[in-house]
Motif scaffolding. Structure first.
Motif, PDB file in Angstrom:
ATOM      1  N   THR A  96     -13.081  29.052  21.359  1.00 45.20           N
ATOM      2  CA  THR A  96     -11.748  29.756  20.304  1.00 45.20           C
ATOM      3  C   THR A  96     -13.007  29.540  18.645  1.00 45.20           C
ATOM      4  OG1 THR A  96     -10.063  30.322  21.867  1.00 45.20           O
ATOM      5  CG2 THR A  96      -9.595  29.599  19.670  1.00 45.20           C
ATOM      6  N   LEU A  97     -12.564  28.776  18.494  1.00 44.01           N
ATOM      7  CA  LEU A  97     -13.367  27.897  17.470  1.00 44.01           C
ATOM      8  C   LEU A  97     -15.197  28.298  17.067  1.00 44.01           C
ATOM      9  CD1 LEU A  97     -12.054  23.902  16.843  1.00 44.01           C
ATOM     10  CD2 LEU A  97     -10.932  26.848  16.104  1.00 44.01           C
ATOM     11  N   CYS A  98     -16.000  28.341  17.815  1.00 44.47           N
ATOM     12  CA  CYS A  98     -16.842  28.641  17.969  1.00 44.47           C
ATOM     13  C   CYS A  98     -16.602  30.605  17.138  1.00 44.47           C
ATOM     14  CB  CYS A  98     -18.165  28.426  18.783  1.00 44.47           C
ATOM     15  SG  CYS A  98     -18.092  27.018  18.867  1.00 44.47           S
ATOM     16  N   HIS A  99     -16.190  31.113  17.721  1.00 40.42           N
ATOM     17  CA  HIS A  99     -15.739  32.764  17.913  1.00 40.42           C
ATOM     18  C   HIS A  99     -14.828  32.627  16.270  1.00 40.42           C
ATOM     19  CE1 HIS A  99     -13.759  36.193  19.092  1.00 40.42           C
ATOM     20  NE2 HIS A  99     -14.866  36.928  18.227  1.00 40.42           N
ATOM     21  N   LEU A 100     -14.324  31.660  16.377  1.00 51.18           N
ATOM     22  CA  LEU A 100     -13.060  31.898  14.750  1.00 51.18           C
ATOM     23  C   LEU A 100     -14.406  31.875  13.712  1.00 51.18           C
ATOM     24  CD1 LEU A 100     -11.138  32.544  12.983  1.00 51.18           C
ATOM     25  CD2 LEU A 100     -10.451  29.884  13.248  1.00 51.18           C
ATOM     26  N   ASN A 101     -15.573  30.776  14.071  1.00 48.75           N
ATOM     27  CA  ASN A 101     -16.204  30.478  13.035  1.00 48.75           C
ATOM     28  C   ASN A 101     -17.753  31.843  12.477  1.00 48.75           C
ATOM     29  OD1 ASN A 101     -17.747  28.751  10.910  1.00 48.75           O
ATOM     30  ND2 ASN A 101     -19.349  28.882  12.403  1.00 48.75           N
ATOM     31  N   ARG A 102     -17.905  32.309  13.761  1.00 49.52           N
ATOM     32  CA  ARG A 102     -18.479  33.052  13.843  1.00 49.52           C
ATOM     33  C   ARG A 102     -18.193  34.842  12.469  1.00 49.52           C
ATOM     34  NH1 ARG A 102     -19.931  31.551  18.521  1.00 49.52           N
ATOM     35  NH2 ARG A 102     -19.104  33.105  19.648  1.00 49.52           N
ATOM     36  N   LEU A 103     -16.669  34.569  12.538  1.00 49.96           N
ATOM     37  CA  LEU A 103     -15.835  35.303  12.827  1.00 49.96           C
ATOM     38  C   LEU A 103     -16.246  35.847  10.784  1.00 49.96           C
ATOM     39  CD1 LEU A 103     -13.065  36.454  14.948  1.00 49.96           C
ATOM     40  CD2 LEU A 103     -14.480  38.126  14.668  1.00 49.96           C
ATOM     41  N   LEU A 163     -19.354  26.595   7.567  1.00 49.32           N
ATOM     42  CA  LEU A 163     -20.966  25.803   6.691  1.00 49.32           C
ATOM     43  C   LEU A 163     -21.989  26.317   7.207  1.00 49.32           C
ATOM     44  CD1 LEU A 163     -19.437  22.021   6.030  1.00 49.32           C
ATOM     45  CD2 LEU A 163     -19.784  23.900   4.379  1.00 49.32           C
ATOM     46  N   ASP A 164     -22.049  26.894   8.927  1.00 47.54           N
ATOM     47  CA  ASP A 164     -23.160  26.961   9.331  1.00 47.54           C
ATOM     48  C   ASP A 164     -22.493  28.447  10.352  1.00 47.54           C
ATOM     49  OD1 ASP A 164     -25.654  26.114  10.921  1.00 47.54           O
ATOM     50  OD2 ASP A 164     -23.988  26.989  12.658  1.00 47.54           O
ATOM     51  N   SER A 165     -23.769  29.189   9.979  1.00 48.58           N
ATOM     52  CA  SER A 165     -23.395  30.160  11.105  1.00 48.58           C
ATOM     53  C   SER A 165     -22.956  30.084  12.130  1.00 48.58           C
ATOM     54  CB  SER A 165     -25.297  31.553  10.568  1.00 48.58           C
ATOM     55  OG  SER A 165     -26.198  30.737  11.056  1.00 48.58           O
ATOM     56  N   GLY A 166     -23.688  29.227  12.990  1.00 46.63           N
ATOM     57  CA  GLY A 166     -23.525  29.899  14.314  1.00 46.63           C
ATOM     58  C   GLY A 166     -24.368  28.332  15.431  1.00 46.63           C
ATOM     59  N   GLU A 167     -25.161  27.979  15.216  1.00 47.22           N
ATOM     60  CA  GLU A 167     -25.626  27.388  16.285  1.00 47.22           C
ATOM     61  C   GLU A 167     -25.716  25.623  16.009  1.00 47.22           C
ATOM     62  OE1 GLU A 167     -30.334  26.267  17.098  1.00 47.22           O
ATOM     63  OE2 GLU A 167     -30.420  28.510  16.385  1.00 47.22           O
ATOM     64  N   THR A 168     -25.456  25.177  14.892  1.00 44.54           N
ATOM     65  CA  THR A 168     -25.455  23.445  14.512  1.00 44.54           C
ATOM     66  C   THR A 168     -23.496  23.612  14.827  1.00 44.54           C
ATOM     67  OG1 THR A 168     -26.811  24.192  12.730  1.00 44.54           O
ATOM     68  CG2 THR A 168     -25.402  21.725  12.331  1.00 44.54           C
ATOM     69  N   PHE A 169     -22.831  24.508  14.365  1.00 48.50           N
ATOM     70  CA  PHE A 169     -21.755  24.416  14.735  1.00 48.50           C
ATOM     71  C   PHE A 169     -20.979  24.331  15.958  1.00 48.50           C
ATOM     72  CE2 PHE A 169     -17.023  25.914  15.602  1.00 48.50           C
ATOM     73  CZ  PHE A 169     -16.318  25.752  14.246  1.00 48.50           C
ATOM     74  N   ASP A 170     -21.503  25.136  16.916  1.00 42.93           N
ATOM     75  CA  ASP A 170     -21.249  25.349  18.034  1.00 42.93           C
ATOM     76  C   ASP A 170     -21.685  24.249  18.920  1.00 42.93           C
ATOM     77  OD1 ASP A 170     -20.402  27.656  18.071  1.00 42.93           O
ATOM     78  OD2 ASP A 170     -21.763  28.572  19.072  1.00 42.93           O
ATOM     79  N   ALA A 171     -23.449  23.304  18.958  1.00 41.74           N
ATOM     80  CA  ALA A 171     -23.135  22.274  18.730  1.00 41.74           C
ATOM     81  C   ALA A 171     -22.799  21.483  18.704  1.00 41.74           C
ATOM     82  CB  ALA A 171     -24.904  22.388  18.470  1.00 41.74           C
TER      83      ALA A 171
END
Length: 255
Positions: A96-103, A163-171
């Protein structure tokens, strides 16, 4: 002719914001949930939310948008709406949070970010899955023994939203799941609470927060919330709050 932007009175914006905060605190049988928001100014960049995902699963969240003012409040409203739209699509807090960050990432200006805790309570298994996106470390207050015991839930960790578009946030996002015993209380708060200053520039701090939680552990959640915020106000004394304060509590009842 130079275009002029509409000037919305802060009181009007605050009224709109209060509509977005929960007016009641839905909780499954055997549980109670309570939260409070105290804005440092007329409007707040903090928010909390509680909503039902299924008869057994309840979502709770607390967040803090960096900065102050109307733009911060509007970003908070956007974040709330986006979370409510994507939460039913995923079974885990991390997804959910990974999806929210990308949005949110494309619309968050540089230097702005959102810290958040997103958790899902499963009342059938008495488990709470927690993901923490750069937010203050939550606490677990246990009354199974005397005196009551406090534990910091440090395992849940991650990067703030935006702060990050996705890859680092997800990891970096690492959810954790805890089992709630009868009488256990999950405690989440924004940094405006523990970082509240008194006239001598002393912070309220985690030590005072923990003392208040242990001292009043037997109080119902609404009373416990009021007692903690009263302790913060007494500490601040004549000094104005320099940041918004939000406190969110979830408890598995004894019976």
């Amino acid at each position: 002719m130079k275009e002029t932007k509409p000037d919305y009175p802060p009181s009007t914006v605050r009224e709109i914001q209060e509509i977005l905060l929960p007016h009641h605190h839905p909780a499954p049988r055997g549980y109670s949930i309570f939260g409070r928001n105290l804005p440092a100014q007329e409007i707040s960049g903090d928010y909390f939310d509680i909503f039902t995902l299924s008869p057994q699963r309840t979502a709770i969240t607390i967040a803090d948008v960096s900065g102050k003012g109307i733009s911060t409040s509007l970003l908070m409203a956007t974040c709330r709406s986006a979370l409510r739209s994507c939460a039913p699509l995923h079974s885990s807090t991390k997804e959910t949070l990974c999806h929210l960050n990308r949005l949110l990432y494309p619309d968050i200006k540089e230097g702005t970010f959102i810290t958040m805790i997103y958790a899902i309570l499963d009342s059938s298994t008495h488990t709470l899955e927690i993901s923490r996106a750069g937010h203050e470390i939550p606490l677990l207050l246990s009354t199974q023994h005397s005196p009551p015991h406090l534990t910091s839930i440090k395992e849940s960790r991650g990067l703030a939203l935006g702060l990050d578009s996705g890859e680092t946030f997800d990891a970096l996002l690492t959810p954790t799941t805890i089992h709630l015993q009868p009488g256990d209380t999950f405690v989440a708060f924004t940094d405006g609470l523990n970082e509240a200053f008194n006239p001598h520039q002393e912070q309220f701090g985690l030590t005072r927060l923990k003392e208040a939680l242990i001292t009043h552990a037997s109080a119902d959640l609404e009373k416990l919330c009021s007692l903690i915020l009263h302790a913060v106000k007494n500490h601040v004394s004549t000094t104005s709050f320099h940041d918004d304060i939000t406190l969110l509590l979830l408890r598995r009842e004894l019976n």
